[in-house]
Design an enzyme around this catalytic site. Structure first.
Site, mmCIF file in Angstrom:
data_model
loop_
_atom_site.group_PDB
_atom_site.id
_atom_site.type_symbol
_atom_site.label_atom_id
_atom_site.label_comp_id
_atom_site.label_asym_id
_atom_site.label_seq_id
_atom_site.Cartn_x
_atom_site.Cartn_y
_atom_site.Cartn_z
ATOM 1 N N LYS A 72 44.288 49.831 41.265
ATOM 2 C CA LYS A 72 45.449 49.266 41.944
ATOM 3 C C LYS A 72 46.753 49.452 41.157
ATOM 4 O O LYS A 72 47.833 49.519 41.759
ATOM 5 C CB LYS A 72 45.241 47.775 42.228
ATOM 6 C CG LYS A 72 44.242 47.483 43.333
ATOM 7 C CD LYS A 72 44.189 45.991 43.614
ATOM 8 C CE LYS A 72 43.308 45.666 44.780
ATOM 9 N NZ LYS A 72 43.356 44.233 45.134
ATOM 10 N N MET A 75 32.879 46.414 52.525
ATOM 11 C CA MET A 75 32.944 46.067 53.947
ATOM 12 C C MET A 75 34.097 46.769 54.657
ATOM 13 O O MET A 75 34.193 46.718 55.883
ATOM 14 C CB MET A 75 33.135 44.552 54.089
ATOM 15 C CG MET A 75 31.916 43.703 53.776
ATOM 16 S SD MET A 75 30.545 43.984 54.926
ATOM 17 C CE MET A 75 31.330 43.678 56.503
ATOM 18 N N SER A 117 48.745 32.837 28.130
ATOM 19 C CA SER A 117 49.779 33.882 28.164
ATOM 20 C C SER A 117 49.671 34.745 29.415
ATOM 21 O O SER A 117 50.687 35.207 29.948
ATOM 22 C CB SER A 117 49.697 34.760 26.916
ATOM 23 O OG SER A 117 48.417 35.378 26.819
#
Length: 276
Positions: free
Chosen positions: A67, A16, A158
């Site tokens: 990222k 989008m 963890s």
């Protein structure tokens, strides 16, 4: 000046983001474009980044799975993105690539827009479900905002512990314990991919109370199974596509210095997603 903006990631053909940012350009009376730059994981990431480096750009967004990977190619990463260990926005200033992360900020903006009574009411009891990159971003945004009663529940403890670190304002619990404590939370945030394009919920929600705000950052489908279950118990539902809108708003501000009025855009995105 004509702005040149892109999104890198894979797969992104149904993103989008082009619609959102081209609408931002229109509303801001700015010239420019926002385009997809898909990088197949089978192709050379380094070669594609070199291609971007040779392109006149104002900036670009980064989505999964890049990222973290993009960070080694940046000249500078701001403190928030460093803390989150991920970058979703890159601004290009005088040839320098500078990394930011607007996910947490975007989440809070979307939450406050939907439920203003939560704005900076930092004594609210918060449960985060999941311990991925989105959970990390939202957790650190909440801590920065001053929230001091946060629990993170995840199947692998963890991973949740790596997000909390030494922060004394947060606790890590199992998903089973979260279910037994649901009535204690004012805000529940589902950050995992469970429920994306499938009728599943990460946990059962019978124990929530009618005052709880329940949020899911997944937006495909628009109303996840998790939110359908929540609606049976509380009227306070927060949809994932609004986080997408407001993290984009924060990125656009970084690139242009312009604050865009996003009124009614959430409803337009909703209609687009329903039509898919």
């Amino acid at each position: 000046m004509t702005l040149s903006l892109k999104l890198i990631g894979y797969p992104i053909e149904h993103s989008m983001s082009p619609w959102i940012h081209n609408e931002f350009l229109k509303r801001s009376n700015l010239e420019g474009s926002y385009e997809l730059f898909e990088i197949n994981p089978q192709d050379s990431f380094e070669d594609n980044i070199a291609k971007l480096k040779s392109t006149p750009l104002t900036g670009f967004n980064v989505t999964v799975p890049y990222k973290q990977r993009i960070m080694q190619y940046l000249d500078h990463v701001d403190d928030t993105a460093n803390l989150m260990g991920a970058v979703n926005t890159v601004a290009i200033n005088d040839g320098k690539w500078i990394g930011y992360n607007t996910d947490g900020q975007g989440y809070l903006r979307s939450l406050y827009a939907a439920y203003p009574f939560l704005n900076r009411v930092t004594d609210k009891r918060v449960l985060i479900l999941g311990a991925g990159g989105a959970a990390r971003g939202i957790f650190h945004a909440l801590v920065k905002e001053g929230y001091n009663n946060i629990k993170i529940a995840n199947r692998t403890l963890s991973r949740a512990e790596s997000i909390v670190g030494t922060n004394k304002e947060a606790l890590v619990i199992s998903l089973e314990k979260a279910v037994s404590e649901l009535d204690q939370f004012d805000l529940i945030i589902q950050t995992s991919a469970v429920g994306m394009n499938e009728p599943r919920s990460i946990i059962a929600l019978e124990n929530i109370n009618e005052e709880t705000v329940v949020s899911d950052i997944v937006y495909q489908p628009l109303e996840t199974h998790f939110l359908q279950l929540a609606k049976q118990r509380t009227p306070y539902i927060h949809y994932g596509h609004t986080m997408l809108l407001y993290q984009a708003q924060a990125a656009f501000e970084i690139w242009t210095g312009t604050h865009v009025n996003v009124s009614d855009m959430d409803m337009q995105i909703e209609q687009i997603l329903k039509g898919r």
